[in-house]
Write a protein that holds these residues in place. Structure first.
Motif, short mmCIF file in Angstrom:
data_model
loop_
_atom_site.label_atom_id
_atom_site.label_comp_id
_atom_site.label_asym_id
_atom_site.label_seq_id
_atom_site.Cartn_x
_atom_site.Cartn_y
_atom_site.Cartn_z
N SER A 1 -2.94 0.45 -4.05
CA SER A 1 -2.31 -0.79 -3.58
C SER A 1 -2.20 -1.81 -4.72
CB SER A 1 -3.12 -1.41 -2.43
OG SER A 1 -4.40 -1.78 -2.90
N THR B 1 0.62 5.41 0.43
CA THR B 1 -0.30 6.45 0.91
C THR B 1 0.36 7.81 0.76
OG1 THR B 1 -1.09 4.86 2.55
CG2 THR B 1 -1.72 7.16 2.88
N VAL C 1 0.86 -1.20 0.00
CA VAL C 1 0.00 0.00 0.00
C VAL C 1 0.89 1.24 0.00
CG1 VAL C 1 -1.84 1.24 1.19
CG2 VAL C 1 -1.70 -1.26 1.37
#
Ligand code: SF4
Ligand code: SF4
Length: 484
Positions: free
Chosen positions: A473, A464, A462
């Motif tokens: 992701s 971010t 993932v």
């Protein structure tokens, strides 16, 4: 090699190679279709000249121009839509949509595009309007061109060319505003600080607009544009085209003769052979001769003929938008039929809906961030001296924004997994990689677990965005002893 001398060619050929050019002096006309054309002209020119000044807030660091082709940052902005270089297929989609829309227009109403919306028609109309303001209507222009040069004529022609050049210059000026922030570029152009390429393009478009709309006019439609030939092959007998109603108009004769003929009980058509439909035609076509590649379906001859019919107290629409099938039906005394919904119109409309729908779905579901993960092929895993297992991956992070972004990288789905991203910086215990504007960055990720691992366990990487929290992701597998 057998070379034929030019003189011989002229002597042997019945037709010259080139059609001699006869200047056309379209007369002004009033009526329904002229009003529609003025309205379309105002709307289309308004859109063209003013669109670069429409603002659209996209947030800090992003351009605030609603429609912008941003070459330095490789972006095309159209209000809420932003097209990236990798998405050039949207441009292909737009071209396909434009072609299908043209086919649909043609299937319903012939060359309605040519008569009302084509830039050549719109700018020619504008230039003709300027010509009428400065040199007068048809008769005055013919008389002036055939007579001697006078001071008044020189003044009128000078005014015309000055206004033509102004209109052409504005056209070129508006064009370059689509490629940079319009208010800034206007200021830079006025203070001679704009890039030379902007002045070059303005010069090119000033010249092409001036010559195409001022001089070449109908010759562009007759000789340069391929659409009339394609359109003629695509049309059918159910399409509406500007048509002369032979059944009503013939035999044509003067008012006096028609009154006398009717008094004798002889046939007399409604056409009084006044040629008004011909003199208003911007391409010089006599629509009474039947379908003609030169006819752009502008409807001005309908307005001209309607005015004559109204003056003679005869029914209007001797010339009208009509279909071939209905013209035939009327001549045979059969009822007329209108078929807008036909296989070809349904097919074109359906294709427009499908292509448009696919493009819209693609635009609504795309993201500005993506991640790809590739597991090392060899070795698939490494057994550590403490009994743990280690896997290695190549991670590719894509940032489609025009600003640099920092992403925290993490793994999920594998309890106790430790992640080490080579080259990442540590921020609050998280592994962070920075990706430049509009760039892809590849990093190497090492994932380790203590103790033995199953053959293959799905794990998720993932990323971010530290600034706005948006995430993307990708999944792969963590391999351990026993994996095949
Ligand atoms: S024939 Fe009529 S519709 Fe066709 S171009 Fe001329 S004026 Fe326009
Ligand atoms: S304007 Fe009407 S009446 Fe006059 S020549 Fe044309 S078709 Fe005939």
């Amino acid at each position: 090699m057998n070379v034929i001398a030019p003189a011989k060619v002229a002597e042997n050929d019945e037709q010259p190679f080139y059609q001699p050019h006869h200047k056309i002096y379209p007369q002004s006309v009033h009526g329904t279709f002229r009003r529609i054309k003025w309205f379309v002209l105002l709307v289309t020119l308004g859109i063209y000249y003013l669109t670069p000044f429409i603002r659209w807030d996209r947030g800090p660091g992003e351009p605030s121009q609603a429609v912008l082709i941003d070459f330095p940052h490789r972006r095309f902005y159209f209000f809420f839509i932003e097209i990236w270089p990798q998405e050039v297929y949207y441009i292909t989609g737009l071209l396909i949509l434009a072609a299908l829309a043209l086919f649909l227009m043609n299937a319903v109403a012939g060359r309605v595009w040519c008569g009302y919306l084509c830039p050549q028609t719109v700018w020619s109309d504008l230039f003709l309007l300027i010509e009428r303001w400065t040199e007068g209507d048809r008769r005055e222009r013919i008389k002036a061109d055939g007579g001697p040069w006078t001071a008044n004529l020189v003044a009128r022609k000078t005014a015309k060319h000055f206004l033509w050049l102004m209109a052409a210059w504005w056209t070129g000026g508006a064009w370059v505003l689509y490629f940079a922030d319009a208010p800034t570029l206007v200021h830079d152009l006025a203070t001679f600080r704009a890039p030379p390429i902007a002045y070059i393009w303005i010069g090119i478009l000033t010249f092409t607009t001036y010559s195409l709309a001022g001089y070449m006019r109908e010759q562009v439609c007759l000789y340069m544009c391929p659409w009339p030939r394609i359109q003629a092959a695509l049309t059918d007998e159910d399409a509406f085209n500007v048509s002369y109603r032979l059944d009503r108009g013939e035999p044509r004769m003067s008012v006096k003769k028609s009154i006398a003929a009717r008094a004798r009980g002889e046939a007399a058509g409604d056409c009084v052979d006044c040629h008004q439909c011909v003199v208003v035609c911007p391409t010089g076509v006599d629509i009474r001769d039947g379908p003609n590649l030169g006819c752009i379906q502008c409807g001005l001859c309908i307005d001209a003929c309607d005015a004559i019919m109204a003056r003679l107290d005869r029914p209007t629409r001797l010339i009208a938008y009509d279909t071939d099938i209905n013209i035939r039906a009327r001549m045979q005394g059969k009822p007329t039929i209108t078929r807008i919904m036909r296989p070809r119109t349904v097919l074109y409309a359906g294709l427009i809906a499908v292509v448009g729908g696919l493009m819209l779905a693609g635009l609504l579901t795309r993201t500005v961030t993506s991640i790809n993960v590739i597991h090392d092929r060899n070795p698939e895993y490494v057994l550590l001296s403490d009994g743990g297992v280690r896997n290695a991956y190549g991670i590719r992070v894509l940032n489609r924004r025009t600003t640099a972004r920092r992403f925290a990288v993490a793994v999920a789905g594998l309890p106790g997994a430790a992640l080490d991203v080579v080259g990442a910086t540590k921020v609050d215990g998280r592994q962070v990689v920075e990706v430049g504007p509009d760039q892809t960055r590849e990093v190497r990720a090492i994932v380790s677990v203590n103790g033995s691992a199953a053959n293959s366990t799905p794990i998720r990487f993932v990323i971010t965005d530290l600034a706005d929290g948006s995430a993307a992701s990708a999944t792969d597998n963590f391999r351990g002893p026993g994996a095949s």
